[in-house]
Design a protein around this motif. Structure first.
Motif, PDB file in Angstrom:
ATOM      1  N   SER A  57       0.822  -1.204   0.000  1.00 21.23           N
ATOM      2  CA  SER A  57       0.000   0.000   0.000  1.00 21.23           C
ATOM      3  C   SER A  57       0.862   1.262   0.000  1.00 21.23           C
ATOM      4  N   VAL A  58       1.990   1.242   0.715  1.00 24.65           N
ATOM      5  CA  VAL A  58       2.877   2.397   0.756  1.00 24.65           C
ATOM      6  C   VAL A  58       3.574   2.577  -0.596  1.00 24.65           C
ATOM      7  N   ILE A  59       4.090   1.476  -1.159  1.00 21.78           N
ATOM      8  CA  ILE A  59       4.816   1.560  -2.435  1.00 21.78           C
ATOM      9  C   ILE A  59       3.898   2.053  -3.549  1.00 21.78           C
ATOM     10  N   TRP A  60       2.792   1.354  -3.745  1.00 22.14           N
ATOM     11  CA  TRP A  60       1.947   1.672  -4.902  1.00 22.14           C
ATOM     12  C   TRP A  60       1.027   2.854  -4.656  1.00 22.14           C
ATOM     13  N   GLY A  61       0.685   3.097  -3.395  1.00 22.10           N
ATOM     14  CA  GLY A  61      -0.056   4.310  -3.096  1.00 22.10           C
ATOM     15  C   GLY A  61       0.771   5.543  -3.425  1.00 22.10           C
ATOM     16  N   ASN A  62       2.039   5.546  -2.987  1.00 20.98           N
ATOM     17  CA  ASN A  62       2.899   6.699  -3.259  1.00 20.98           C
ATOM     18  C   ASN A  62       3.311   6.785  -4.720  1.00 20.98           C
ATOM     19  N   THR A  63       3.448   5.644  -5.401  1.00 22.93           N
ATOM     20  CA  THR A  63       3.724   5.678  -6.837  1.00 22.93           C
ATOM     21  C   THR A  63       2.580   6.354  -7.590  1.00 22.93           C
ATOM     22  N   THR A  64       1.368   5.986  -7.214  1.00 23.02           N
ATOM     23  CA  THR A  64       0.192   6.621  -7.821  1.00 23.02           C
ATOM     24  C   THR A  64       0.177   8.114  -7.554  1.00 23.02           C
ATOM     25  N   GLY A  65       0.455   8.500  -6.297  1.00 24.07           N
ATOM     26  CA  GLY A  65       0.471   9.913  -5.962  1.00 24.07           C
ATOM     27  C   GLY A  65       1.531  10.680  -6.730  1.00 24.07           C
ATOM     28  N   LEU A  66       2.715  10.080  -6.870  1.00 23.49           N
ATOM     29  CA  LEU A  66       3.785  10.729  -7.620  1.00 23.49           C
ATOM     30  C   LEU A  66       3.347  11.012  -9.049  1.00 23.49           C
ATOM     31  N   ILE A  67       2.749  10.021  -9.701  1.00 23.30           N
ATOM     32  CA  ILE A  67       2.305  10.192 -11.085  1.00 23.30           C
ATOM     33  C   ILE A  67       1.186  11.220 -11.175  1.00 23.30           C
ATOM     34  N   ALA A  68       0.265  11.195 -10.217  1.00 23.10           N
ATOM     35  CA  ALA A  68      -0.852  12.152 -10.238  1.00 23.10           C
ATOM     36  C   ALA A  68      -0.341  13.584 -10.162  1.00 23.10           C
ATOM     37  N   PHE A  69       0.633  13.841  -9.295  1.00 22.50           N
ATOM     38  CA  PHE A  69       1.147  15.205  -9.157  1.00 22.50           C
ATOM     39  C   PHE A  69       2.085  15.580 -10.295  1.00 22.50           C
ATOM     40  N   VAL A  70       2.892  14.635 -10.774  1.00 21.82           N
ATOM     41  CA  VAL A  70       3.754  14.903 -11.924  1.00 21.82           C
ATOM     42  C   VAL A  70       2.921  15.344 -13.125  1.00 21.82           C
ATOM     43  N   THR A  71       1.851  14.622 -13.396  1.00 22.64           N
ATOM     44  CA  THR A  71       1.088  14.875 -14.618  1.00 22.64           C
ATOM     45  C   THR A  71       0.224  16.128 -14.527  1.00 22.64           C
ATOM     46  N   GLU A  72      -0.430  16.349 -13.393  1.00 20.33           N
ATOM     47  CA  GLU A  72      -1.347  17.497 -13.334  1.00 20.33           C
ATOM     48  C   GLU A  72      -0.596  18.822 -13.237  1.00 20.33           C
ATOM     49  N   THR A  73       0.436  18.895 -12.400  1.00 21.47           N
ATOM     50  CA  THR A  73       1.168  20.158 -12.291  1.00 21.47           C
ATOM     51  C   THR A  73       1.916  20.482 -13.590  1.00 21.47           C
ATOM     52  N   SER A  74       2.462  19.462 -14.242  1.00 19.06           N
ATOM     53  CA  SER A  74       3.150  19.723 -15.506  1.00 19.06           C
ATOM     54  C   SER A  74       2.164  20.080 -16.609  1.00 19.06           C
ATOM     55  N   LEU A  75       0.943  19.535 -16.539  1.00 19.23           N
ATOM     56  CA  LEU A  75      -0.069  19.905 -17.533  1.00 19.23           C
ATOM     57  C   LEU A  75      -0.427  21.380 -17.404  1.00 19.23           C
ATOM     58  N   VAL A  76      -0.524  21.874 -16.181  1.00 14.05           N
ATOM     59  CA  VAL A  76      -0.784  23.306 -15.981  1.00 14.05           C
ATOM     60  C   VAL A  76       0.332  24.132 -16.619  1.00 14.05           C
ATOM     61  N   PHE A  77       1.577  23.695 -16.460  1.00 10.38           N
ATOM     62  CA  PHE A  77       2.708  24.388 -17.084  1.00 10.38           C
ATOM     63  C   PHE A  77       2.581  24.374 -18.607  1.00 10.38           C
ATOM     64  N   LEU A  78       2.280  23.209 -19.182  1.00 12.58           N
ATOM     65  CA  LEU A  78       2.169  23.096 -20.638  1.00 12.58           C
ATOM     66  C   LEU A  78       1.045  23.967 -21.176  1.00 12.58           C
TER      67      LEU A  78
END
Length: 486
Positions: free
Chosen positions: A284-305
């Motif tokens: 739960s820690v590994i894949w929960g945080n992996t999911t969170g990392l991807i969610a924040f990487v993609t949404e914040t970078s999309l705002v930049f783009l």
């Protein structure tokens, strides 16, 4: 003759009559309001200066190449010290760290608002980052211990995620308004009364559990993980400014990764580890945080783009750009409000997968953007829908990453989750910027058509990444108990 039976005023739950929904007490509502207000202010601080950077630089005499340090100084401190402060909160008390962090945030914001030189402003930004690294995990840990696992915690984390995401958007809008109408200094000073109010109310409102014993702090673990995160975040920010292959960037990234690998081995041998390896092995820690990392990487970078698209292709002003993202903010608030209920009904796995697929499809539609102003309709619709999907992923991530752990380890769990969030915010922009820039360079066209092509390619990569993250989470979270190793 027996007495007639009475119908109970609250019938017992049956298969056809579910148990009544849990309700928050008045005190819980007050605690939640205070914590959400603090977390919203923290989120605003991440983005409130972005649109004002040129004005700040002109006002204080920053060289153009040094403007990035206004954001980098904050990001380094916020991401680098989050995990350490998350564990410190478990050891010395979350309430104490939360209140102390809010006091530092208020004072450093006043310092930034009154700054007369670049050195003073950067000092204020570092102190703001350190305060953020203390307040965010401590506040989340207070929230997860105030609401036990179940519907109330899921609802609280959903609202927290919604306001955190809305805060990023609100920061861009508020920064533009304050800079245009008053002064960039108010982007700092607006924090002062909010921080003072939280510091005044928190001692009477918030309760905290105290550890029965206080083990020594794992100094080698703290040094390796903090040093590793600082160098990793520094390398990522330098990559966005000077490229991925420069000696400074490569040295920082490689050394940071080496220290983080070393952290794993230090923790395996530590008597009182900063992060017990058994927790790092939890699925739960590994894949929960992996999911969170991807969610924040993609949404914040999309705002930049999309900022590049709106300003470089459609010719929007910074303030108009910030207002256009208001629709995204509405979508995230709706997603966060629904997130807790969706998790409660369908589980974290289904919530993460559904949110990721929705976000990926909404993002993919943005590949069709053109140079005409009429395409703003597609952008608004896609960011609204994608914001809902992204927030479902984030709520699923937060519930997954903090579930199944005792109260005395919630500061650690929320520290890991907050670190994931802040590294994701830092990582996304340089990665997607590199993709877009490579496309523009390959075309040899820095004009609107070339920028649009670069943005489109990066958006396609963004969509593929979030879809892959959702499917990986769906596969590896699986149906096994979440306390088993990955």
């Amino acid at each position: 003759m027996s007495a007639p039976s009475r119908t109970p005023s609250h019938p017992a739950p049956t298969a056809d009559r579910p148990a009544p929904a849990a309700r928050m007490t008045g005190r819980q509502k007050l605690v939640l309001t205070l914590l959400l207000g603090a977390q919203f202010m923290i989120a605003v601080d991440f983005s409130i200066l972005n649109v004002a950077l040129p004005v700040v630089g002109e006002g204080l005499g920053f060289a153009l190449r040094d403007l990035q340090w206004i954001a980098t100084a904050f990001a380094l401190a916020a991401a680098g010290f989050t995990l350490l402060f998350g564990r410190v909160a478990d050891l010395v008390g979350r309430k104490r760290l939360f209140i102390g962090g809010m006091a530092v945030l208020g004072l450093s914001s006043a310092l930034g608002g009154l700054a007369t030189s670049p050195e003073v402003l950067l000092t204020a930004r570092v102190l703001q980052g350190l305060a953020t690294a203390a307040v965010t995990p401590a506040g989340l840990a207070l929230m997860t211990t105030a609401f036990k696992e179940g519907p109330l915690r899921e609802r609280a984390l959903g609202l927290n995620g919604a306001l955190m995401s809305a805060g990023f958007t609100a920061g861009a809008i508020l920064g533009g308004l304050l800079t245009d109408l008053l002064s960039w200094r108010w982007a700092f000073l607006v924090n002062v009364p909010v921080a003072a109010l939280v510091v005044a109310l928190a001692p009477a409102v918030i309760t905290d559990s105290h550890p029965t014993e206080r083990p020594r702090l794992d100094i080698p673990g703290a040094a390796t993980v903090t040093g590793g995160l600082l160098l990793l975040v520094y390398g990522l920010t330098q990559a966005g400014a000077t490229g991925w292959t420069t000696p400074t960037t490569l040295a920082a990234l490689l050394t940071g990764l080496a220290l983080l690998v070393g952290f794993w081995f230090v923790e395996k041998r530590a008597a009182a580890p900063l992060v017990p390896v058994r927790i790092l092995k939890r699925r739960s820690v590994i894949w929960g945080n992996t999911t969170g990392l991807i969610a924040f990487v993609t949404e914040t970078s999309l705002v930049f783009l999309l900022t590049l698209y709106l300003q470089e292709v459609l010719g929007y002003s910074p303030l108009a750009t910030g207002l256009a993202f208001g629709v995204l903010g509405i979508g995230t608030v709706i997603g966060g409000t629904l997130g807790g209920r969706v998790v409660g009904r369908y589980g974290t796995r289904a919530t993460i997968v559904t949110g990721g697929v929705v976000q990926a499809l909404a993002t993919l539609s943005l590949v069709g953007l053109g140079t005409s102003g009429a395409w703003i309709r597609l952008l608004l619709a896609a960011t609204f829908i994608g914001g809902i999907g992204n927030m479902l992923m984030i709520v699923g991530f937060m519930v997954t990453a903090t579930s199944g752990l005792p109260d005395d380890e919630q500061g650690l769990a929320t520290g890991l989750a907050t670190m994931t969030q802040q590294v994701g915010i830092t990582l996304g922009i340089p990665v997607m910027s590199a993709i877009a820039t490579a496309r523009v360079t390959a075309l040899g066209d820095p004009g609107p058509e070339g920028v649009l092509s670069g943005v489109s390619v990066a958006i396609l990569a963004n969509s593929a990444l979030v879809l892959a993250g959702a499917l990986l989470a769906g596969t590896f979270l699986g149906r096994r108990p979440t306390d088993q190793p990955a």
